[in-house]
Design a protein around this motif. Structure first.
Motif, PDB file in Angstrom:
ATOM      1  N   ASP A 101       0.860  -1.186   0.000  1.00 47.46           N
ATOM      2  CA  ASP A 101       0.000   0.000   0.000  1.00 47.46           C
ATOM      3  C   ASP A 101       0.895   1.235   0.000  1.00 47.46           C
ATOM      4  O   ASP A 101       1.602   1.491   0.972  1.00 47.46           O
ATOM      5  N   PRO A 102       0.894   2.019  -1.091  1.00 48.26           N
ATOM      6  CA  PRO A 102       1.829   3.146  -1.181  1.00 48.26           C
ATOM      7  C   PRO A 102       1.481   4.317  -0.272  1.00 48.26           C
ATOM      8  O   PRO A 102       2.333   5.166   0.000  1.00 48.26           O
ATOM      9  N   GLY A 103       0.218   4.378   0.177  1.00 47.80           N
ATOM     10  CA  GLY A 103      -0.210   5.527   0.949  1.00 47.80           C
ATOM     11  C   GLY A 103      -0.355   6.764   0.080  1.00 47.80           C
ATOM     12  O   GLY A 103      -0.250   6.705  -1.148  1.00 47.80           O
ATOM     13  N   LYS A 104      -0.589   7.899   0.699  1.00 43.81           N
ATOM     14  CA  LYS A 104      -0.796   9.141  -0.047  1.00 43.81           C
ATOM     15  C   LYS A 104       0.502   9.738  -0.577  1.00 43.81           C
ATOM     16  O   LYS A 104       0.490  10.531  -1.516  1.00 43.81           O
ATOM     17  N   THR A 105       1.606   9.372   0.049  1.00 43.48           N
ATOM     18  CA  THR A 105       2.915   9.890  -0.401  1.00 43.48           C
ATOM     19  C   THR A 105       3.860   8.712  -0.635  1.00 43.48           C
ATOM     20  O   THR A 105       4.746   8.431   0.176  1.00 43.48           O
ATOM     21  N   PRO A 106       3.687   7.998  -1.738  1.00 45.84           N
ATOM     22  CA  PRO A 106       4.473   6.779  -1.966  1.00 45.84           C
ATOM     23  C   PRO A 106       5.974   7.015  -2.018  1.00 45.84           C
ATOM     24  O   PRO A 106       6.744   6.117  -1.663  1.00 45.84           O
ATOM     25  N   HIS A 107       6.416   8.202  -2.432  1.00 48.76           N
ATOM     26  CA  HIS A 107       7.850   8.467  -2.499  1.00 48.76           C
ATOM     27  C   HIS A 107       8.481   8.536  -1.111  1.00 48.76           C
ATOM     28  O   HIS A 107       9.706   8.451  -0.982  1.00 48.76           O
ATOM     29  N   GLU A 108       7.669   8.691  -0.075  1.00 51.43           N
ATOM     30  CA  GLU A 108       8.177   8.717   1.296  1.00 51.43           C
ATOM     31  C   GLU A 108       8.022   7.368   1.995  1.00 51.43           C
ATOM     32  O   GLU A 108       8.547   7.172   3.088  1.00 51.43           O
ATOM     33  N   ASN A 109       7.301   6.449   1.369  1.00 49.32           N
ATOM     34  CA  ASN A 109       7.023   5.143   1.973  1.00 49.32           C
ATOM     35  C   ASN A 109       8.105   4.161   1.526  1.00 49.32           C
ATOM     36  O   ASN A 109       7.954   3.432   0.545  1.00 49.32           O
ATOM     37  N   LEU A 110       9.208   4.133   2.271  1.00 49.40           N
ATOM     38  CA  LEU A 110      10.373   3.352   1.851  1.00 49.40           C
ATOM     39  C   LEU A 110      10.099   1.855   1.865  1.00 49.40           C
ATOM     40  O   LEU A 110      10.597   1.115   1.003  1.00 49.40           O
ATOM     41  N   ASN A 111       9.324   1.385   2.843  1.00 51.13           N
ATOM     42  CA  ASN A 111       9.001  -0.043   2.884  1.00 51.13           C
ATOM     43  C   ASN A 111       8.231  -0.453   1.630  1.00 51.13           C
ATOM     44  O   ASN A 111       8.504  -1.491   1.019  1.00 51.13           O
ATOM     45  N   PHE A 112       7.264   0.368   1.245  1.00 52.97           N
ATOM     46  CA  PHE A 112       6.511   0.079   0.019  1.00 52.97           C
ATOM     47  C   PHE A 112       7.441   0.025  -1.184  1.00 52.97           C
ATOM     48  O   PHE A 112       7.345  -0.884  -2.017  1.00 52.97           O
ATOM     49  N   LEU A 113       8.333   0.994  -1.311  1.00 50.54           N
ATOM     50  CA  LEU A 113       9.225   1.038  -2.470  1.00 50.54           C
ATOM     51  C   LEU A 113      10.104  -0.206  -2.540  1.00 50.54           C
ATOM     52  O   LEU A 113      10.341  -0.756  -3.626  1.00 50.54           O
ATOM     53  N   LEU A 114      10.578  -0.677  -1.393  1.00 46.90           N
ATOM     54  CA  LEU A 114      11.413  -1.877  -1.377  1.00 46.90           C
ATOM     55  C   LEU A 114      10.620  -3.114  -1.793  1.00 46.90           C
ATOM     56  O   LEU A 114      11.090  -3.931  -2.590  1.00 46.90           O
ATOM     57  N   PHE A 115       9.420  -3.254  -1.262  1.00 44.62           N
ATOM     58  CA  PHE A 115       8.617  -4.435  -1.588  1.00 44.62           C
ATOM     59  C   PHE A 115       8.124  -4.385  -3.030  1.00 44.62           C
ATOM     60  O   PHE A 115       8.085  -5.410  -3.720  1.00 44.62           O
TER      61      PHE A 115
END
Length: 724
Positions: A363-377
């Protein structure tokens, strides 16, 4: 009764049919999971100690001690018998792709001859079906028959009702006496464990202090066709192959797009209501149903569940659909392409990963560029799809799905990842070594005062992508409607585990020198995108330009048939993937290739035999009878001095001769036995056998358009597709 008379009778029966009445629907809270031995029911029936142990096993996969199993067995038996059950069954999922079950009675007799009931922990834990009679890929020989079922406490037991009674169903694994997995559940459970281990490493490196057990989730959108059983019973191809091997196109098909999301026919609405009441009682969260694109085609979509439970529920759902359809006078067809010329059916597998502490990691959330766990997965998925694209194609390979993939109705046989414009832009930034963020989706405002403005998604959807990000999950759109979801889930979990292990190794090194987590993540993902970013594609997957560019410029594999795809199960990288993660040994993986190759060959050969039989015993007699009628008419006309056009008779004669010549070639091809290998045999079936079947069909379908309707023996597309 002749074939044509049987068809006329079927039309009469269908025309005069009425919707089957179903019981009045009770409120959801009254029926939800009433036939499932849930944790709530366990808490009521078990001691505090036993319940605590069971709950821990269900939620974390920890080992259950035999003493607790005895307590659970007694409570489970009492609950099942209170629901009317006299039998129990260890239900398991062999490599056939179907469910299997062995039924045993609770009953015993004591020394005085009285009937008593018995169900101990040992009976709950273990059963023993024949390990050599199920597909096993040479793991078991005929003289080495022992196999075991073993209770899977992480998937709840349930009651299956029939008109003759109730049975306690206990979900199980199925293993050989020598310890190899003979089923689909064992590797699924192993793959989830491997994914959890790898994910734990990444999250802890990212500074997460409390990390609960991770699980993959699944929600499988099931498409299917309904055909009135009066018609399907007159079609040997539907009965034995699940698809029509002959059939001329209806004058009207799906070209008006009027069936999609259209009003549901009353008979079908009653069927759906009946099905969903049963699914709710079994704890299966059916959430959406509607008409699909093709006439006679429909879809049901459940809510997301833990992958193991969702896989069991998917098998159960198909069983409920098949059985309930018969009660409503239908046959439910799950074949990927039951009718030529209109859309086939898929089973879009929505897949994600998460836990109770970090939530949904996709789930990227509203600010996916700040969601590092999302970016890694998300990056791990991109790497996995690129590195193991042929494996993903292999696990959706089947004789039925070959008709559908890439046919301008389903994703192509080239595995790529669609991210949507927002997420794709972020990963393009990462590839350049930066992370600036992107705009959100914004607001949809129609300029109509009565329509409330609503949030617009940041990215569009792409129905031509086989592996598409859809907001908080990936949707594997290329899975076939008749297939088990376990194969795709095993592949996705395992490729994710491999990628997360790679990320953990790279991340650990980067964190030693990076100024912060963000810098380390950018460095790791930049390397990942440089090596694997070619798998990301947001355009039209149906276009010929993409097919050419994907192979020539990006180096992706285009594997149009099962014969092309299955051999990749023997690939060295795939062997290493499964052995290194502990999901499948080389022996278990080899057995799967052998089983699936044999199933593919047998499926096509059964179809070929049906083509020969139907062409020879149904279509040929009808066509020659009509040709005889035309010849008599022409002869009579000639005697009366009337000029009679014989072009139709000539065309029919040519098509009869062409069809029977193709039948002869197909018969000779089936007799061929000197295949060098399973790979060669599959290619022969995919190429030569299927081509001859198609050649036979061309002539037969032409005859359907020429022979008098009252002589044609097979229910037509026009009759079968448009439900009354």
């Amino acid at each position: 009764m002749s074939g044509s008379e049987s068809r006329e009778q079927a039309v009469f029966q269908v025309t005069n049919s009425r919707p089957v009445k179903v019981k009045e629907t009770k409120s959801l809270d009254k029926i939800w999971a009433t036939d499932v031995f849930t944790l709530v029911k366990m808490e009521e029936a078990l001691s505090k100690k036993a319940f605590k142990s069971m709950k821990k096993t269900v939620e974390t996969g920890s080992c259950l001690d035999p003493g607790t199993a005895d307590v659970v067995a007694a409570a489970m038996k009492d609950w099942a018998m209170s629901k009317g059950a006299k039998f129990y069954s260890h239900i398991f999922y062999p490599m056939t792709g179907a469910s299997a079950e062995k039924h045993d009675g609770f009953i015993l007799s004591d020394a005085s001859g009285k009937a008593i009931t018995d169900f101990t922990g040992s009976l709950l834990i273990k059963g023993e079906p024949d390990g050599s009679s199920f597909p096993n890929g040479s793991i078991r020989m005929t003289n080495a028959a022992r196999g075991y079922t073993a209770w899977d406490p992480t998937s709840p037991a349930y009651i299956m009702h029939t008109d003759n009674g109730a049975t306690l169903m206990i979900p199980c694994i199925f293993i050989s006496w020598t310890g190899e997995a003979l089923d689909k559940k064992v590797p699924l459970l192993r793959s989830n464990s491997a994914m959890n281990d790898a994910a734990q490493k990444v999250l802890k490196l990212m500074g997460e202090k409390e990390v609960a057990t991770l699980n993959s989730s699944c929600g499988a959108e099931q498409e299917y066709f309904l055909v009135d059983s009066n018609f399907s019973n007159l079609r040997p191809d539907l009965m034995l192959a699940g698809r029509t091997l002959f059939g001329a196109a209806s004058a009207k098909g799906q070209e008006f797009d009027d069936h999609y999301f259209g009003a549901i026919p009353p008979r079908v609405q009653n069927f759906m209501q009946d099905v969903e009441d049963q699914l709710y009682r079994l704890g299966i969260p059916a959430k959406t149903h509607h008409n699909e694109v093709a006439p006679g085609q429909f879809e049901i979509a459940p809510y997301y569940e833990a992958a193991n439970v969702a896989a069991d529920h998917q098998q159960l759902l198909m069983t409920v659909f098949k059985n309930t359809a018969k009660k409503h006078g239908f046959d439910c067809l799950f074949h990927e392409k039951p009718f030529a010329g209109i859309n086939g059916s898929g089973k879009h597998v929505n897949w994600s990963v998460g836990n109770s502490t970090q939530g949904n990691l996709l789930d990227p959330g509203k600010t996916p560029h700040e969601n590092l766990n999302f970016l890694l997965f998300c990056g791990a998925v991109i790497r996995g799809v690129h590195k193991f694209g042929p494996l993903l194609r292999a696990v959706i390979a089947s004789a039925g799905n070959d008709h559908r993939l890439g046919a301008n109705e389903a994703p192509p046989a080239i595995l790529s990842v669609y991210l949507g414009s927002q997420i794709e832009e972020i990963f393009e930034q990462i590839k350049e070594g930066k992370l600036d963020g992107t705009d959100e989706g914004g607001i949809m405002d129609m300029g109509l005062s009565q329509i409330v403005p609503f949030a617009k998604d940041a990215g569009d959807r792409n129905r031509t992508s086989p592996f598409a990000f859809t907001g908080n999950r990936f949707e594997f759109r290329a899975v076939g409607s008749e297939q088990s979801v376990t194969g795709p889930l095993i592949a996705m979990n395992t490729m994710l585990a491999d990628s997360l292990n790679w990320i953990a190794t790279e991340l650990e090194e980067e964190l030693k020198n990076a100024s912060n987590n963000t810098a380390a993540v950018i460095a790791v993902l930049k390397k990942l995108m440089t090596e694997h970013g070619v798998a990301v594609f947001g355009g039209d997957g149906y276009s010929s330009e993409w097919h050419e560019a994907a192979v020539k410029e990006r180096g992706l594999k285009n594997l149009p048939t099962t014969a092309d795809a299955l051999p990749y199960l023997k690939d060295a990288d795939v062997k290493e993937l499964f052995s290194s993660t502990g999901v499948l040994s080389e022996t278990e993986l080899a057995s799967r290739f052998e089983v699936y190759a044999e199933q593919y060959i047998l499926a096509i050969e059964v179809e070929a035999k049906l083509v020969i039989n139907m062409a020879t015993t149904s279509i040929y007699p009808a066509a020659t009878r009509y040709l005889s009628d035309l010849s008599l008419t022409a002869s009579s006309a000639s005697e009366m001095g009337v000029d009679f056009d014989t072009s139709l008779a000539s065309s029919i004669a040519a098509n009869i001769n062409g069809m029977m010549a193709a039948v002869k070639k197909l018969t000779d091809a089936l007799a061929k036995e000197d295949h060098g290998s399973e790979e060669d045999h599959m290619q022969f079936c995919a190429g030569t056998i299927r081509a001859l079947m198609d050649e036979t069909r061309v002539y037969a379908d032409a005859l359907e358009g020429e022979v008098a309707d009252d002589l044609w023996p097979l229910p037509t597309y026009q009759e079968m597709l448009f439900i009354k």
